[in-house]
Scaffold this motif. Structure first.
Motif, PDB file in Angstrom:
ATOM      1  N   ARG A 127       0.846  -1.198   0.000  1.00  0.00           N
ATOM      2  CA  ARG A 127       0.000   0.000   0.000  1.00  0.00           C
ATOM      3  C   ARG A 127       0.872   1.234   0.000  1.00  0.00           C
ATOM      4  O   ARG A 127       1.969   1.241   0.571  1.00  0.00           O
TER       5      ARG A 127
ATOM      6  N   THR B  59       0.364   4.940   1.345  1.00  0.00           N
ATOM      7  CA  THR B  59      -0.519   5.789   2.153  1.00  0.00           C
ATOM      8  C   THR B  59       0.235   7.053   2.566  1.00  0.00           C
ATOM      9  O   THR B  59       0.307   7.386   3.745  1.00  0.00           O
TER      10      THR B  59
ATOM     11  N   ASN C  30      -9.703  -3.757   9.487  1.00  0.00           N
ATOM     12  CA  ASN C  30     -10.450  -3.306   8.309  1.00  0.00           C
ATOM     13  C   ASN C  30     -11.772  -4.042   8.193  1.00  0.00           C
ATOM     14  O   ASN C  30     -11.947  -5.122   8.750  1.00  0.00           O
TER      15      ASN C  30
ATOM     16  N   TYR D  81     -14.804  -4.656   4.997  1.00  0.00           N
ATOM     17  CA  TYR D  81     -15.187  -4.473   3.602  1.00  0.00           C
ATOM     18  C   TYR D  81     -16.570  -5.056   3.344  1.00  0.00           C
ATOM     19  O   TYR D  81     -16.913  -6.098   3.891  1.00  0.00           O
TER      20      TYR D  81
ATOM     21  N   SER E 198     -10.537   1.157   6.798  1.00  0.00           N
ATOM     22  CA  SER E 198      -9.512   0.588   7.661  1.00  0.00           C
ATOM     23  C   SER E 198      -9.149   1.623   8.714  1.00  0.00           C
ATOM     24  O   SER E 198      -9.208   2.827   8.471  1.00  0.00           O
TER      25      SER E 198
ATOM     26  N   GLU F  22      -9.121   5.275   7.104  1.00  0.00           N
ATOM     27  CA  GLU F  22      -9.039   5.297   5.645  1.00  0.00           C
ATOM     28  C   GLU F  22     -10.271   4.670   4.999  1.00  0.00           C
ATOM     29  O   GLU F  22     -10.385   3.451   4.929  1.00  0.00           O
TER      30      GLU F  22
ATOM     31  N   ARG G  47     -12.180   3.306   1.880  1.00  0.00           N
ATOM     32  CA  ARG G  47     -11.621   2.702   0.663  1.00  0.00           C
ATOM     33  C   ARG G  47     -12.720   2.244  -0.279  1.00  0.00           C
ATOM     34  O   ARG G  47     -13.795   1.865   0.147  1.00  0.00           O
TER      35      ARG G  47
ATOM     36  N   GLY H  32     -12.772  -0.076  -4.282  1.00  0.00           N
ATOM     37  CA  GLY H  32     -11.931  -0.731  -5.271  1.00  0.00           C
ATOM     38  C   GLY H  32     -12.618  -1.920  -5.888  1.00  0.00           C
ATOM     39  O   GLY H  32     -13.850  -2.004  -5.914  1.00  0.00           O
TER      40      GLY H  32
ATOM     41  N   ASN I 224      -7.431  -1.484  -4.373  1.00  0.00           N
ATOM     42  CA  ASN I 224      -8.259  -0.448  -3.774  1.00  0.00           C
ATOM     43  C   ASN I 224      -7.544   0.899  -3.724  1.00  0.00           C
ATOM     44  O   ASN I 224      -6.328   0.973  -3.854  1.00  0.00           O
ATOM     45  N   THR I 225      -8.324   1.932  -3.542  1.00  0.00           N
ATOM     46  CA  THR I 225      -7.817   3.273  -3.338  1.00  0.00           C
ATOM     47  C   THR I 225      -8.690   3.931  -2.279  1.00  0.00           C
ATOM     48  O   THR I 225      -9.794   3.465  -1.999  1.00  0.00           O
ATOM     49  N   GLY I 226      -8.181   4.986  -1.693  1.00  0.00           N
ATOM     50  CA  GLY I 226      -8.938   5.663  -0.653  1.00  0.00           C
ATOM     51  C   GLY I 226      -8.261   6.949  -0.246  1.00  0.00           C
ATOM     52  O   GLY I 226      -7.426   7.495  -0.981  1.00  0.00           O
TER      53      GLY I 226
ATOM     54  N   THR J  36      -4.559   7.175  -1.142  1.00  0.00           N
ATOM     55  CA  THR J  36      -3.890   5.892  -0.944  1.00  0.00           C
ATOM     56  C   THR J  36      -4.187   4.949  -2.109  1.00  0.00           C
ATOM     57  O   THR J  36      -5.157   5.129  -2.845  1.00  0.00           O
TER      58      THR J  36
END
Length: 157
Positions: free
Chosen positions: A40, A42, A84, A86, A96, A103, A105, A107, A117-119, A134
């Motif tokens: 990751r 971040t 985290n 999801y 997370s 964060e 997220r 994705g 994933n992104t966030g 991220t």
């Protein structure tokens, strides 16, 4: 002295009965669990490793996990715990949390094997180690041969 020994025996019986009744439950837990490894970004490079658990039956599109983040801060190795959550089908939507940031997220998940994933990391601590946009790539490895962690899709023959 006799009373003390009875208390110890009762405790041993309770622990033993709890252990024996949970053997079946532990087998189910292992079927729905995977080990993950991830990279990751971040605000800094981070390597992540941990466990993911797919909730049973009616909540089977939800995954919870705990992991450890490894990064270098001020030229020193730092290990940071993270939790985290999801919602996963083919897409991911989750959050997370670690001691330094929260964060959100989103994705994509490819059969829960690869997650991209992104966030956005929102700092919650004075030391802003994690902040900003991220990006992450995660691989999941099952603990059992007949894992229920992955999505089951039927293939037309």
């Amino acid at each position: 002295m006799i009373i003390l020994n009875k208390k110890i025996n009762v405790k041993k019986l309770i622990i033993l009965s709890f252990f024996l009744t949970s053997i079946h439950q532990q087998a189910q837990i292992f079927k729905r669990t995977s080990i993950n490894a991830a990279y990751r970004y971040t605000g800094r490079n981070v390597i992540q490793g941990g466990l993911e658990y797919r909730l049973p039956k009616s909540f089977s599109n939800f995954i919870v996990g705990a992991s450890v983040l490894y990064t270098s801060i001020n030229d020193k190795a730092k290990f940071i715990p993270e939790f985290n959550f999801y919602a996963s089908n083919l897409g991911l939507l989750g959050v997370s949390v670690n001691p330094y940031s929260i964060e959100p997220r989103f994705g994509f998940s490819f059969l829960n094997t690869i997650m991209i994933n992104t966030g956005y990391a929102i700092p919650i601590h004075n030391e802003k180690y994690f902040k900003g946009i991220t990006f992450g790539v995660q691989l999941n490895f099952p603990l059992t041969k007949n894992s229920e962690f992955y999505h089951n899709y039927s293939v037309i023959k």
